[in-house]
Design a protein around this motif. Structure first.
Motif, PDB file in Angstrom:
ATOM      1  N   PRO A 219      12.866  -5.379   0.614  1.00 19.10           N
ATOM      2  CA  PRO A 219      12.282  -4.332   0.186  1.00 19.10           C
ATOM      3  C   PRO A 219      12.924  -2.899   0.615  1.00 19.10           C
ATOM      4  O   PRO A 219      13.137  -1.766   0.046  1.00 19.10           O
ATOM      5  CB  PRO A 219      10.934  -4.252   0.936  1.00 19.10           C
ATOM      6  CG  PRO A 219      10.515  -5.621   0.936  1.00 19.10           C
ATOM      7  CD  PRO A 219      12.012  -6.314   0.763  1.00 19.10           C
ATOM      8  N   ASN A 579      10.415  11.729  -0.301  1.00 18.30           N
ATOM      9  CA  ASN A 579       9.208  11.391  -0.230  1.00 18.30           C
ATOM     10  C   ASN A 579       8.282  12.801  -0.224  1.00 18.30           C
ATOM     11  O   ASN A 579       7.208  12.839   0.529  1.00 18.30           O
ATOM     12  CB  ASN A 579       8.816  10.349   1.011  1.00 18.30           C
ATOM     13  CG  ASN A 579       7.384   9.876   0.750  1.00 18.30           C
ATOM     14  OD1 ASN A 579       7.051   9.730  -0.187  1.00 18.30           O
ATOM     15  ND2 ASN A 579       6.703   9.855   2.065  1.00 18.30           N
ATOM     16  N   ARG A 595       7.078  -0.153  11.673  1.00 25.37           N
ATOM     17  CA  ARG A 595       7.269  -0.539  10.558  1.00 25.37           C
ATOM     18  C   ARG A 595       6.717  -1.977  10.632  1.00 25.37           C
ATOM     19  O   ARG A 595       5.902  -2.687   9.722  1.00 25.37           O
ATOM     20  CB  ARG A 595       8.524  -0.555  10.008  1.00 25.37           C
ATOM     21  CG  ARG A 595       8.521  -0.792   8.553  1.00 25.37           C
ATOM     22  CD  ARG A 595       9.685  -0.137   7.794  1.00 25.37           C
ATOM     23  NE  ARG A 595       9.633  -0.555   6.444  1.00 25.37           N
ATOM     24  CZ  ARG A 595       8.978   0.203   5.340  1.00 25.37           C
ATOM     25  NH1 ARG A 595       8.048   1.053   5.517  1.00 25.37           N
ATOM     26  NH2 ARG A 595       9.111  -0.372   4.187  1.00 25.37           N
ATOM     27  N   GLU A 598       2.867  -1.773  11.102  1.00 23.86           N
ATOM     28  CA  GLU A 598       2.265  -1.261   9.885  1.00 23.86           C
ATOM     29  C   GLU A 598       2.180  -2.306   8.792  1.00 23.86           C
ATOM     30  O   GLU A 598       1.355  -2.187   7.878  1.00 23.86           O
ATOM     31  CB  GLU A 598       2.927   0.047   9.593  1.00 23.86           C
ATOM     32  CG  GLU A 598       2.553   1.108  10.860  1.00 23.86           C
ATOM     33  CD  GLU A 598       3.684   2.435  10.723  1.00 23.86           C
ATOM     34  OE1 GLU A 598       4.376   2.339   9.626  1.00 23.86           O
ATOM     35  OE2 GLU A 598       3.521   2.998  11.237  1.00 23.86           O
ATOM     36  N   PHE A 599       2.846  -3.462   8.705  1.00 27.18           N
ATOM     37  CA  PHE A 599       2.771  -4.398   7.861  1.00 27.18           C
ATOM     38  C   PHE A 599       2.229  -5.585   8.624  1.00 27.18           C
ATOM     39  O   PHE A 599       2.555  -6.844   8.145  1.00 27.18           O
ATOM     40  CB  PHE A 599       4.309  -4.823   7.371  1.00 27.18           C
ATOM     41  CG  PHE A 599       4.824  -4.034   6.194  1.00 27.18           C
ATOM     42  CD1 PHE A 599       4.086  -3.797   4.927  1.00 27.18           C
ATOM     43  CD2 PHE A 599       5.547  -2.807   6.620  1.00 27.18           C
ATOM     44  CE1 PHE A 599       4.479  -3.097   3.955  1.00 27.18           C
ATOM     45  CE2 PHE A 599       5.759  -1.680   5.575  1.00 27.18           C
ATOM     46  CZ  PHE A 599       5.259  -2.058   4.364  1.00 27.18           C
TER      47      PHE A 599
ATOM     48  N   TYR B 224       2.700  10.680   2.796  1.00 29.87           N
ATOM     49  CA  TYR B 224       2.245   9.509   3.670  1.00 29.87           C
ATOM     50  C   TYR B 224       3.683   8.805   3.531  1.00 29.87           C
ATOM     51  O   TYR B 224       4.309   8.790   2.507  1.00 29.87           O
ATOM     52  CB  TYR B 224       1.051   8.831   2.929  1.00 29.87           C
ATOM     53  CG  TYR B 224       0.722   7.459   3.560  1.00 29.87           C
ATOM     54  CD1 TYR B 224      -0.150   7.731   4.575  1.00 29.87           C
ATOM     55  CD2 TYR B 224       1.365   6.454   3.279  1.00 29.87           C
ATOM     56  CE1 TYR B 224      -0.407   6.293   5.397  1.00 29.87           C
ATOM     57  CE2 TYR B 224       1.167   5.087   3.719  1.00 29.87           C
ATOM     58  CZ  TYR B 224       0.167   5.076   4.902  1.00 29.87           C
ATOM     59  OH  TYR B 224      -0.210   4.087   5.525  1.00 29.87           O
ATOM     60  N   PRO B 225       4.078   7.955   4.549  1.00 31.37           N
ATOM     61  CA  PRO B 225       3.462   7.788   5.687  1.00 31.37           C
ATOM     62  C   PRO B 225       2.986   9.008   6.499  1.00 31.37           C
ATOM     63  O   PRO B 225       3.874  10.024   6.655  1.00 31.37           O
ATOM     64  CB  PRO B 225       4.582   6.884   6.588  1.00 31.37           C
ATOM     65  CG  PRO B 225       5.165   6.229   5.384  1.00 31.37           C
ATOM     66  CD  PRO B 225       5.226   7.207   4.302  1.00 31.37           C
ATOM     67  N   ASP B 258      -6.672  -4.074   5.108  1.00 34.33           N
ATOM     68  CA  ASP B 258      -5.709  -4.131   3.803  1.00 34.33           C
ATOM     69  C   ASP B 258      -6.211  -4.811   2.624  1.00 34.33           C
ATOM     70  O   ASP B 258      -6.951  -5.957   2.825  1.00 34.33           O
ATOM     71  CB  ASP B 258      -4.374  -5.019   4.153  1.00 34.33           C
ATOM     72  CG  ASP B 258      -3.357  -4.742   3.166  1.00 34.33           C
ATOM     73  OD1 ASP B 258      -3.360  -3.995   2.104  1.00 34.33           O
ATOM     74  OD2 ASP B 258      -2.318  -5.425   3.089  1.00 34.33           O
ATOM     75  N   ILE B 582       8.352  -0.067   0.364  1.00 34.49           N
ATOM     76  CA  ILE B 582       7.115   0.025   0.091  1.00 34.49           C
ATOM     77  C   ILE B 582       6.598   0.656   1.124  1.00 34.49           C
ATOM     78  O   ILE B 582       6.921   0.404   2.300  1.00 34.49           O
ATOM     79  CB  ILE B 582       6.566  -1.681   0.268  1.00 34.49           C
ATOM     80  CG1 ILE B 582       7.538  -2.464  -0.394  1.00 34.49           C
ATOM     81  CG2 ILE B 582       4.875  -1.581  -0.084  1.00 34.49           C
ATOM     82  CD1 ILE B 582       7.228  -4.028   0.194  1.00 34.49           C
ATOM     83  N   ALA B 583       5.600   1.568   1.154  1.00 33.35           N
ATOM     84  CA  ALA B 583       4.579   2.183   2.001  1.00 33.35           C
ATOM     85  C   ALA B 583       3.729   1.188   2.254  1.00 33.35           C
ATOM     86  O   ALA B 583       2.888   0.963   1.785  1.00 33.35           O
ATOM     87  CB  ALA B 583       4.106   3.606   1.602  1.00 33.35           C
ATOM     88  N   PRO B 584       3.572   1.107   3.807  1.00 30.84           N
ATOM     89  CA  PRO B 584       2.588   0.327   4.254  1.00 30.84           C
ATOM     90  C   PRO B 584       1.074   0.716   4.270  1.00 30.84           C
ATOM     91  O   PRO B 584       0.775   1.987   4.029  1.00 30.84           O
ATOM     92  CB  PRO B 584       2.979  -0.105   5.762  1.00 30.84           C
ATOM     93  CG  PRO B 584       3.545   1.327   6.092  1.00 30.84           C
ATOM     94  CD  PRO B 584       4.288   1.673   4.746  1.00 30.84           C
ATOM     95  N   TYR B 585      -0.018  -0.080   4.136  1.00 32.96           N
ATOM     96  CA  TYR B 585      -1.308   0.578   3.940  1.00 32.96           C
ATOM     97  C   TYR B 585      -1.843   1.337   4.886  1.00 32.96           C
ATOM     98  O   TYR B 585      -2.553   2.279   5.128  1.00 32.96           O
ATOM     99  CB  TYR B 585      -2.449  -0.582   3.661  1.00 32.96           C
ATOM    100  CG  TYR B 585      -2.693  -1.402   5.020  1.00 32.96           C
ATOM    101  CD1 TYR B 585      -1.877  -2.460   5.293  1.00 32.96           C
ATOM    102  CD2 TYR B 585      -3.783  -1.130   5.623  1.00 32.96           C
ATOM    103  CE1 TYR B 585      -2.168  -3.070   6.503  1.00 32.96           C
ATOM    104  CE2 TYR B 585      -4.372  -1.978   6.560  1.00 32.96           C
ATOM    105  CZ  TYR B 585      -3.367  -2.906   7.039  1.00 32.96           C
ATOM    106  OH  TYR B 585      -3.692  -3.701   8.111  1.00 32.96           O
ATOM    107  N   LYS B 586      -1.157   1.239   6.223  1.00 30.18           N
ATOM    108  CA  LYS B 586      -1.573   1.875   7.457  1.00 30.18           C
ATOM    109  C   LYS B 586      -0.370   2.433   8.232  1.00 30.18           C
ATOM    110  O   LYS B 586       0.652   1.587   7.909  1.00 30.18           O
ATOM    111  CB  LYS B 586      -2.247   1.213   8.406  1.00 30.18           C
ATOM    112  CG  LYS B 586      -1.737  -0.076   9.022  1.00 30.18           C
ATOM    113  CD  LYS B 586      -2.583  -0.880   9.970  1.00 30.18           C
ATOM    114  CE  LYS B 586      -1.639  -2.151  10.411  1.00 30.18           C
ATOM    115  NZ  LYS B 586      -2.392  -3.027  11.159  1.00 30.18           N
ATOM    116  N   THR B 587      -0.481   3.367   9.073  1.00 32.21           N
ATOM    117  CA  THR B 587       0.613   3.823   9.972  1.00 32.21           C
ATOM    118  C   THR B 587       0.071   3.423  11.307  1.00 32.21           C
ATOM    119  O   THR B 587      -1.125   2.860  11.543  1.00 32.21           O
ATOM    120  CB  THR B 587       0.926   5.225  10.151  1.00 32.21           C
ATOM    121  OG1 THR B 587      -0.114   6.122  10.260  1.00 32.21           O
ATOM    122  CG2 THR B 587       1.303   5.711   8.646  1.00 32.21           C
TER     123      THR B 587
END
Lengths: 703, 703
Positions: A219, A579, A595, A598-599, B224-225, B258, B582-587
C-alpha cells in the motif's frame, strides 16, 4: 576526440565534451534559470550544468567536488550505492541487498525477519556474486563509432555499429584491466566509453528487518508520507582486507533540512523523455493497457490460489508483491500519459522541436521525416500487437517451452543470416540453458495460467484464429488446459533434454500436445517476430536520428535519457500539496509509531519487536524519511543524497506516486524523490539495533 | 393527518407519515439493500428506514431507541449537540462554542488561547444568548398548508402558503408553549410541523485551546488524516440548577471500532440533491466561479494588508480563515460539479426520473414541464448574473450602505404590493438596524475593497456601464476610491441616522458621493432584483413540483434534502483509498505529535504547552480522530456519533475534502465524515487538562 580520465592531474583540464554537429546549436530553451527542465536533471558527470546550478541554487561546485562524488558512488547491479567510510563501508537500500541478505542467512535463521548486525569485521559475511563498479573515466567516442558505420542498409549499419562497440570494449578491457562499456546516449545520438573499477568482494555488515525496511508494504509503496528504514550496509574488501578507499562520502551531522539544495548521485535505469508523441500514444493505447490487464489477470489467479491455504499464500507472496509493484508503476505511467496537461506539454515541445528542424533545410533533409516514420511504424505495430503477444506464448510455461524447443530445432538448421533476430549462437545458447534448467513445475499454477491465457486469446483473437483452434480444439479453456497438461512431459527436464539433443527430428516426431501445437503455429509466430523486428529497427533508426537532431535544435545542455549509468541530479528538500493539505518535507519516528497504531499494528503496518522495545530509548522527533525535487527513477535505489558540502544527508529509496509520469516529462510541482533521512539511520543503529559501532564508524568518517 | 407527538404512550403507534400523492409510488430504486442511496442517508425521525438498516447493517432499532436519540440530541444555532449526562452536560464542537468561549473570557485572559475548565459547577459560566432546542414532536401538515393555497398566480400562492405557515406556527406556540417551525421538505413537496423545547440557560464547562481544537488550521481543514480535539462541553440549566435531563447519551467504554455501524444524529443544514442538472450547471458555470474569484480577490487584499504589520495580521486573521474556509468548500463543490462521473450519474438519475413522470400522462401533465422551465429560468439568470452581482454593491461597505439608504427612502414611500421582494415592514426594520449599528469603519480596508470592486466591475461590465461611469467618472479605480472616500460621511453612524430619519427628502438632497451614485443607479439595481426574483419564483415553484413528483416516481423511501432539522444518518467506520495508499480508519496521539514534529512545530502545526507537558502521561496509541461513511454537511458539526447501543463513540466535526461533492450526490467510496474519537476526549480531559471530574461525569453517566 578527448579522453577524460579523471586522474587528479587531468581534472583541471576537463572540458565539456561536445558531440559532433553541435556547433549550430541555438541556446537550450528548457534550462532557463529558475525554470525546471522538461528533460529532467539527470546530468552526466562529463557535462555538469554549472550555470544552471548557479542560477537555481546559487552553487557552483568545482571539479574536485564532482570527481569526489563520482568516485565515492558505486554501482550495484540494478541499484546504486556509495562508499561512506575510508574502510570501504558501502551504503545502499535494504531492497538492493535483499537477495544477499536471504542467501547469507544460516539455515535456522532468516536475516530478512531478524535483521543482521556484524558485531566485528570477522562477522561480516560475503555476498556471493555481489560486486560494485566505480566509474573512473568517461570518453566521448561518438566519432569512432559513427566512423565504423559505412553500410547502406539499416540492418548492416546496426551490425557494424554493434561490432565497433564490441571491439572497442574488448580492446579497452585488455588495455586497462578495467570494465569497459560503450554507452549510447540520446538513442545513439552520442556514444561514450565508460570505464569501471570493479570490487567483487562485498560483505554484508548490517540489515534491518524487512518489515522495518519496507514498512507499509505494497500500500505505501510509491507513496509519501513514508516511514521506511530502507538501508543496509556492506563493505568492499580487497585482498581479504577492508578496502582503503580514497573517496568516500562524509556523514552530515544535521541531515537534510527544509529548503536546502541536495544532489542525488546514482544510476537511473531508463526514461522515455525523448520518445515522440506517437510512441507515447502507443504505450498509452496499446502496451500499457495490455500489460495492466495481464497483471490483473495474474494477480486474480495468484490470489485465488493463495486463498486455498496458508502454505500457498506463503508460496506466492513474493510473486504477488512483484506483480503488484509492476501494476502500480505501470498504472502510474499510464496516468501520466492520460493526463491531458502532460500530453499537451509534450505536444508543445515536439512542435517546437520539429519547427526548429524544419526551419533549416539541411536539418530538415536529414531529420525531418523521423517523426512520421516512427508514427507510421507504431501504427503498423498496433495492427498486430495482440497477435504478437499471444503468439509469443508467454501465457503458459509449457507452451513457451514448446515454442522454444521447436524454434531451437528450426533456427539451428538455418544459416545465420536467415535466423530470427536474437537467435545468434549466444542467443540460442541462452534458450538452451533456460530449457535445461531443472525447475519443478507448479501444475496447479500452470493449469490456471494456461486456462486464463487461452480464455483471453479466445476473447481477443476470436474462435477462428489458428492459435485458438490449435490449443482449444473446440474445448473450453479449462477443459483444454486439463487435456493439454495430462499427457505432456515438458514439465520434466529429461524429456526436454531429449528434445534439445534430438534436434529437428525429435521435435518433428514428438506427440506432446504442446509441441504439436507449437509446430503448427511456429511459422506464423515467426512472421510476427520478423515483422515487429523490422518495424522496431525503423523506429530505432529514426529515434537515433532524433537523438542527433536534438543537439542541432537545442545544443548540449539537455541531459540524456537514463541509461543505468552514473548521473547527478539536483533538487530541493521540499514538501508538496497533497490530499487537500500539505505533505511535510520530512516524517518522524512518531509518524512510524502512529501509522502502526492507526492500523492496529496489523501487517504490513506492524512494528517489529526490536522497534517496540526501543520506543522508550528513541528520540521520537528524529526525522525518518524526507522528500526532495531530485530527478530519479528505477536504478537510483540506494543513491546517496548529499548537500553542498558533499555530505550524506539521506539515502534515496523511492519516488511518490506523483513521480511516475516523470518517466516521460519531468515536473516538480508534486512529484518527489523519497529518501531515508541520515539521522534516522544513525539513531536506529544506536537505539534499535545493537550497531552503535557502525554509527561510530560513520561519525568517525566525518571530514 | 396524523400527529406524532413522541410521548411514551404514543411511541408504539408511530407509523411512517405518508405524504399526499404517494399511493401510486413504485418502489424506490435508490435504496436497494447493500447499495448506497444517491440521495444520501439523512433520514428524518418520522421515517426511519428500518428495512434498509436491517439489510445494510443487520440492525433494526426499536422506537424507544430512536426516540431516545432524538431527545438526547439538541440543536445549537448553526450546529448540533447532545446531552451526555443526566445533569444536562452538553457535548458539541469547540468551533460551535467559539463565540461563547471568546465572550466569557475575562479581560486579562483569552480562553481560546488558554483553554477553560470549570473546576466546580459554580465556575460554569453562562454563554450569553446561547440556547439549545430539543425536538419533541413531528407532525405532517402537508394537507393543511396545501389546502390554504387557492390563488391562481404563483406570487399569491407563495403569499398564501407563507401566511398559512406563519399562522400555524403562531397557533402552535400559543397552544404548546414550545418553539414551533413548519419545515418544508423536498422543496415544499412535504410540510412538517416541528416542535422544540428550548433551554436558554447554557453555561460553558470545558474548552481546549483553539490550537488543539483546530490543529492543522486551514491546510488540514476539510481533510483527513486529522488530529483535532474539536470538542467543548456546556451544561443546560433550568431554574438556576443543572437540568435533570431524562434523555442523555451513555458514553461508550471502547469508542468507535473499525468496521462497526454508527449513527450520526444532528442537523445538516443544506444539500442540493434534488437540484436539476440545469441548476447544477448554473452553479458550476456561473455562481461558483464568480464566488471563487471574489474570495480570491478578498484574500489577496487581506493578505496584503496583513503583511503590513503584526497588528494588522492579528486583526484580519479570523476573517482570512473564514474566507479560506469558504474558498476550500466552494472549490470542493465545484470539483464535484466538474467531475464527469458525478455529472453523468446525475444525468442518468434525471433521465430515469423524467422517464417515470413522462410515462404517466397525468404525472406528465402536472410535472413534465418543470425541468425545462427551471432550465429556461437558469439560462435567463445567467444573462445578467454579472450585472446583478455588481449592482448589489456588496463590494464596498459604503456603497452598500448608500444603496440601502436610498432604497429605504424609496421603498417606504411605496404601497406594500409594489415594494421589492423582501422589503416588507420586517425587512425594512432589519435594513434600518443594520444601518444604525455603530461599527467603526476600517478605512484602509474599505479603500482597498472599493478599488478592487471598481476594478473588477470595470473589467466585467466595461467602461460604458452606468455603474462603472457613476463611480469611476473616468478615474482609475484607486483614484476613484480616494475621491469617493475623502468627502463621504457614511462611515459615521450619526450621518447615517440623519439620512434614515430624514427620509426621501434628506436622501434626495445629500451630496455624499456614494449617495449620489446610488441614487443614479437605484432604478437599474432594482430592475435586476425584480428580474432575478421573478425567475427565482419560477425556479422555486417548479422545484416544488419536482419535490412532489419525486414521491410519485420513487415513493417515500428517499430522505429529503437537508433543512437544518434533526436527522439520523447511518454509516460504517472505515478507512479509504487516498494518496496512492490507504487512510486508516483512525488517527492517534502519536500522529498528532508526528504532524507537529514533521512541520518543526510551526503554526498551524504547533503543539500547545499543555500538550507538550502531557506527553509522558499520555497513552500515545489513544485514537484521536476517526472516519465513517455517515452522510453529513455543515450544521452537523457537534453531532454525536453513536453505536448500536446508542452510546457515544465520537463527535462529528468535519468531512474530508472528498466529501464536498456529496452536496449534490451522495457517494461513499472515498468521502468520509471526520469525528473526534470518544477515547481522545476522555484521555485528554484526564491527562492534558485538569478535568478528570468531567471524564468521571461521563463515565458515571454510563448505563
Amino acid at each position: 576526440m578527448k579522453s577524460t580520465h579523471f586522474s587528479a592531474a587531468a581534472l583541471a583540464a576537463l572540458l565539456l565534451v561536445l558531440p559532433a554537429g553541435a556547433q549550430q546549436a541555438t541556446p537550450a530553451v528548457q534550462v532557463a534559470p529558475g525554470s525546471v527542465p522538461e528533460f529532467g536533471t539527470m546530468w552526466t558527470f562529463d557535462a555538469p550544468p554549472l550555470d544552471y546550478w548557479q542560477a537555481r541554487h546559487g552553487f557552483r561546485p568545482d571539479q574536485a567536488w564532482l570527481d569526489h562524488l563520482r568516485l565515492a558512488a558505486v554501482r550495484l547491479p540494478g541499484c546504486s550505492s556509495s562508499f561512506v567510510s575510508p574502510d570501504g563501508l558501502i551504503m545502499t537500500n535494504h531492497h538492493c541487498a535483499r537477495s544477499c541478505i536471504a542467501r547469507v542467512s544460516p539455515p535456522e535463521t532468516n536475516y530478512l525477519r531478524t535483521s543482521f548486525t556484524a558485531a566485528t569485521r570477522d562477522e561480516e559475511v560475503r555476498c556471493p556474486g555481489t560486486y560494485v563498479d566505480q566509474l573512473v573515466s568517461i570518453e566521448d567516442v561518438t566519432g569512432t563509432i559513427r566512423g565504423a558505420i559505412t553500410a547502406a542498409t539499416a540492418a548492416e549499419q546496426v551490425a557494424q555499429r554493434d561490432a565497433a562497440i564490441q571491439a572497442m570494449q574488448a580492446r579497452c578491457e585488455k588495455d586497462s584491466g578495467l570494465r569497459c562499456q560503450v554507452v549510447a546516449f540520446f538513442n545513439g545520438g552520442m556514444y561514450s566509453l565508460y570505464q569501471y573499477r570493479r570490487y567483487d568482494d562485498v560483505r554484508l555488515v548490517f540489515a534491518p528487518e524487512q518489515e522495518a525496511a519496507a514498512f507499509g508494504g505494497d500500500p505505501d509503496n510509491f507513496t509519501y508520507p513514508r516511514f521506511d528504514l530502507d538501508v543496509s550496509f556492506m563493505r568492499a574488501y580487497e585482498n581479504g582486507q577492508p578496502l582503503r578507499s580514497a573517496h568516500w562520502l562524509s556523514w552530515s551531522e544535521a541531515g537534510a533540512a527544509d529548503g536546502e539544495a541536495v544532489f542525488v548521485v546514482g544510476n537511473p535505469g531508463s526514461t522515455g523523455r525523448l520518445l515522440t508523441l506517437a510512441q507515447m500514444e502507443y504505450l498509452r493505447d496499446v502496451s500499457y493497457p495490455a500489460s495492466l490487464a495481464d497483471y490483473q489477470r495474474r494477480l486474480d489467479l495468484l490470489r485465488r490460489l493463495s486463498a486455498e491455504s496458508p502454505e500457498a499464500a506463503r508460496q506466492y507472496e513474493v510473486t504477488i508483491l512483484g506483480i503488484e509493484n509492476s501494476y502500480k508503476a505501470t498504472n502510474g505511467y499510464l496516468t501520466g500519459l492520460l493526463d491531458e496537461g502532460i500530453m499537451a506539454r509534450k505536444a508543445a515541445f515536439e512542435k517546437d522541436f520539429r519547427g526548429r528542424i524544419e526551419a533549416d533545410p539541411a536539418l530538415k533533409a536529414t531529420y525531418g521525416a523521423a517523426w512520421d516514420e516512427i508514427a507510421g511504424a507504431q501504427l503498423e505495430l498496433a495492427t498486430f500487437a495482440t497477435q504478437s503477444r499471444h503468439y509469443a506464448m508467454g501465457g503458459s510455461t509449457l507452451a513457451g517451452r514448446a515454442l522454444g524447443l521447436v524454434r531451437l530445432a528450426g533456427q539451428a538448421a538455418l544459416p545465420a543470416a536467415q535466423r530470427l533476430p536474437g537467435w545468434d549462437e549466444a542467443g540460442m545458447e541462452r534458450v538452451k540453458e533456460g530449457l535445461l534448467r531443472d525447475q519443478p513445475l507448479d501444475v496447479k499454477l500452470e493449469k490456471g495460467q494456461l486456462a486464463m491465457w487461452l480464455a483471453t486469446a479466445q476473447k481477443e483473437l476470436g474462435d477462428g484464429d489458428p492459435l485458438v483452434r490449435a490449443f482449444l480444439q473446440g474445448r473450453t479453456p479449462e477443459a483444454a488446459a486439463e487435456a493439454l497438461l495430462a499427457p505432456s512431459t515438458l514439465g520434466d527436464v529429461a524429456a526436454r533434454k531429449a528434445l534439445v539433443d534430438g534436434g529437428a527430428r525429435a521435435v518433428q516426431s514428438s506427440t506432446d500436445p504442446f509441441i504439436v501445437a507449437a509446430r503448427e503455429l511456429e511459422a506464423t509466430a515467426n512472421s510476427y517476430v520478423r515483422h515487429a523486428a523490422q518495424l522496431g529497427s525503423v523506429i530505432s533508426a529514426n529515434a537515433e536520428k532524433l537523438g542527433q537532431a536534438i543537439f542541432a535544435a537545442y545544443g548540449t545542455a539537455l541531459p540524456p535519457d537514463a541509461t543505468f549509468t552514473l548521473r547527478i541530479s539536483d533538487g530541493v528538500v521540499k514538501g508538496f500539496p497533497y490530499n487537500g493539505t500539505i505533505a511535510p518535507y520530512k516524517t518522524s519516528f512518531y509518524g512510524l509509531y502512529a501509522r502502526s497504531a492507526e492500523f492496529d499494528d496489523k501487517p504490513p503496518f506492524q512494528l517489529t519487536e526490536q522497534w517496540k522495545m526501543a520506543e522508550s530509548k528513541l528520540d521520537m522527533k528524529t526525522p525518518m524519511n524526507f522528500v526532495s525535487t531530485a530527478d530519479i527513477i528505477g536504478g537510483n535505489s540506494g543513491s546517496p543524497v548529499v548537500n553542498r558540502a558533499g555530505e550524506v544527508v539521506g539515502l534515496v529509496f523511492d519516488g511518490n506516486i506523483e513521480m511516475l509520469p516523470n518517466r516521460f516529462i519531468f515536473t516538480d510541482e508534486v512529484s518527489r524523490c523519497v529518501s531515508v533521512h541520515s539521522l534516522a539511520i544513525t539513531e536506529a543503529l544506536r537505539r534499535v539495533y545493537d550497531a552503535a559501532h557502525i554509527a561510530d564508524e560513520l561519525k568517525a568518517a566525518r571530514r
